[in-house]
Write a protein that holds these residues in place. Structure first.
Motif, PDB file in Angstrom:
ATOM      1  N   GLU A 157     -41.306  63.949 -14.528  1.00 46.61           N
ATOM      2  CA  GLU A 157     -40.044  63.837 -15.107  1.00 46.61           C
ATOM      3  C   GLU A 157     -39.807  64.872 -16.675  1.00 46.61           C
ATOM      4  O   GLU A 157     -38.949  65.097 -16.860  1.00 46.61           O
ATOM      5  N   ARG A 158     -41.050  64.902 -17.340  1.00 43.39           N
ATOM      6  CA  ARG A 158     -40.995  65.470 -18.475  1.00 43.39           C
ATOM      7  C   ARG A 158     -40.973  67.015 -18.371  1.00 43.39           C
ATOM      8  O   ARG A 158     -40.163  67.628 -18.945  1.00 43.39           O
ATOM      9  N   LEU A 159     -41.565  67.418 -17.239  1.00 44.28           N
ATOM     10  CA  LEU A 159     -41.451  68.817 -17.093  1.00 44.28           C
ATOM     11  C   LEU A 159     -39.924  69.288 -16.376  1.00 44.28           C
ATOM     12  O   LEU A 159     -39.202  70.255 -16.681  1.00 44.28           O
ATOM     13  N   LEU A 160     -39.602  68.365 -15.537  1.00 50.74           N
ATOM     14  CA  LEU A 160     -38.158  68.407 -14.961  1.00 50.74           C
ATOM     15  C   LEU A 160     -37.061  68.526 -15.919  1.00 50.74           C
ATOM     16  O   LEU A 160     -36.069  69.064 -16.278  1.00 50.74           O
ATOM     17  N   GLY A 161     -37.252  67.347 -17.207  1.00 50.88           N
ATOM     18  CA  GLY A 161     -36.254  67.459 -18.270  1.00 50.88           C
ATOM     19  C   GLY A 161     -36.402  68.609 -19.052  1.00 50.88           C
ATOM     20  O   GLY A 161     -35.324  68.829 -19.966  1.00 50.88           O
ATOM     21  N   CYS A 162     -37.507  69.500 -18.983  1.00 52.80           N
ATOM     22  CA  CYS A 162     -37.328  70.664 -19.694  1.00 52.80           C
ATOM     23  C   CYS A 162     -36.970  72.027 -19.124  1.00 52.80           C
ATOM     24  O   CYS A 162     -36.958  73.021 -19.702  1.00 52.80           O
ATOM     25  N   LEU A 163     -36.351  72.001 -18.065  1.00 49.29           N
ATOM     26  CA  LEU A 163     -36.128  73.217 -17.113  1.00 49.29           C
ATOM     27  C   LEU A 163     -34.750  73.608 -17.853  1.00 49.29           C
ATOM     28  O   LEU A 163     -34.001  72.944 -18.302  1.00 49.29           O
ATOM     29  N   GLY A 164     -34.765  74.847 -17.958  1.00 44.29           N
ATOM     30  CA  GLY A 164     -33.777  75.672 -18.819  1.00 44.29           C
ATOM     31  C   GLY A 164     -34.272  76.279 -20.097  1.00 44.29           C
ATOM     32  O   GLY A 164     -33.741  77.026 -20.903  1.00 44.29           O
ATOM     33  N   TRP A 193     -43.752  74.024 -22.458  1.00 46.98           N
ATOM     34  CA  TRP A 193     -45.118  73.529 -22.547  1.00 46.98           C
ATOM     35  C   TRP A 193     -45.420  72.873 -23.862  1.00 46.98           C
ATOM     36  O   TRP A 193     -46.257  71.770 -23.737  1.00 46.98           O
ATOM     37  N   ARG A 194     -44.834  73.240 -24.943  1.00 45.36           N
ATOM     38  CA  ARG A 194     -44.945  72.557 -26.261  1.00 45.36           C
ATOM     39  C   ARG A 194     -44.452  70.953 -25.949  1.00 45.36           C
ATOM     40  O   ARG A 194     -44.938  70.159 -26.508  1.00 45.36           O
ATOM     41  N   LYS A 195     -43.290  70.785 -25.317  1.00 43.18           N
ATOM     42  CA  LYS A 195     -42.960  69.721 -25.206  1.00 43.18           C
ATOM     43  C   LYS A 195     -43.551  68.811 -23.910  1.00 43.18           C
ATOM     44  O   LYS A 195     -43.620  67.634 -24.263  1.00 43.18           O
ATOM     45  N   VAL A 196     -43.925  69.657 -22.881  1.00 38.95           N
ATOM     46  CA  VAL A 196     -44.811  68.822 -21.741  1.00 38.95           C
ATOM     47  C   VAL A 196     -46.121  68.369 -22.100  1.00 38.95           C
ATOM     48  O   VAL A 196     -46.567  67.331 -22.038  1.00 38.95           O
TER      49      VAL A 196
END
Length: 221
Positions: A50-57, A64-67
């Motif tokens: 969900e963290r990766l999906l939330g960073c789409l865009g 990757w810094r967020k994930v």
């Protein structure tokens, strides 16, 4: 959805707008982190998908810094390579689907005389790969990605698209599911359409959109 005038051109985001990305990315996410762990580049628990999906865009480096904020630069660089490799393998194997009614609606818009484009912050091979493997590539007059043009923001990417195709002064809509799509449209003086059916971002991201749609067919208005 109602409109005063049909658009001359429509610019679409890809992930969360045309493509239901989690139908591909859930399995890809697991493969990426399994490989990183096997190669000794990442030892923590696999972040929730969900963290990766939330960073789409986002641009990949920001994503990757967020994930995985504690990962090394080497791990993030390797993750870029693995993500694209596994996405393309998944697409070729038939994984991932478009949102309901996307293909038929795009065809009707095209038949009605509108020019269709894609503007995505993703990598070129991925964005064009989705369009190719899902059978919609031929419907677009241009497929633009940050990966191909090296743009720092989607505002900049859409600006280039508009200039390349002589769309200045025409009625153009920007359609997407994230705040970056709304910003790209507003930053270029376009009508913005927010895709409220997508589930990767927060509802607040689309507050500034001119219109919200809950079904892709509403674009036929």
């Amino acid at each position: 959805m109602t409109t005063e005038r049909r658009p001359d051109a429509l610019i679409f985001d890809m992930d969360g707008t045309l493509f239901e990305t989690d139908t591909l990315l859930v399995s890809v996410h697991q493969r990426v982190f399994r490989t990183l762990r096997e190669e000794g580049l990442y030892t923590a628990e696999t972040p929730p998908v969900e963290r990766l999906l939330g960073c789409l865009g986002m641009l990949l480096d920001d994503l990757w810094r967020k994930v995985m904020p504690d990962a090394s630069a080497e791990a993030r660089t390797r993750a870029d390579v693995l993500l694209l490799q596994y996405e393309l393998e998944g697409l070729a194997a038939g994984e991932g689907r478009l949102y309901p009614h996307v293909e038929e609606t795009l065809r009707k818009l095209k038949e009605g005389g509108a020019k269709l484009f894609v503007a995505s912050n993703g990598l070129e091979a991925y964005v064009k790969g989705v369009a190719k493997h899902r059978g919609i590539a031929g419907l677009f007059d241009g497929i633009y990605s940050a990966g191909e043009y090296g743009t720092a923001t989607k505002v900049e990417l859409v600006s280039r698209l508009i200039a390349d195709h002589g769309l200045a002064g025409q009625t153009v809509w920007m359609i997407g599911d994230r705040s970056s799509d709304v910003e790209a449209g507003r930053g270029n003086g376009l009508k913005t359409v927010g895709c409220a059916y997508a589930k990767y971002g927060g509802a607040s991201e689309l507050e500034e959109a001119d219109v919200l749609i809950t079904d892709f067919r509403e674009l036929l208005g």
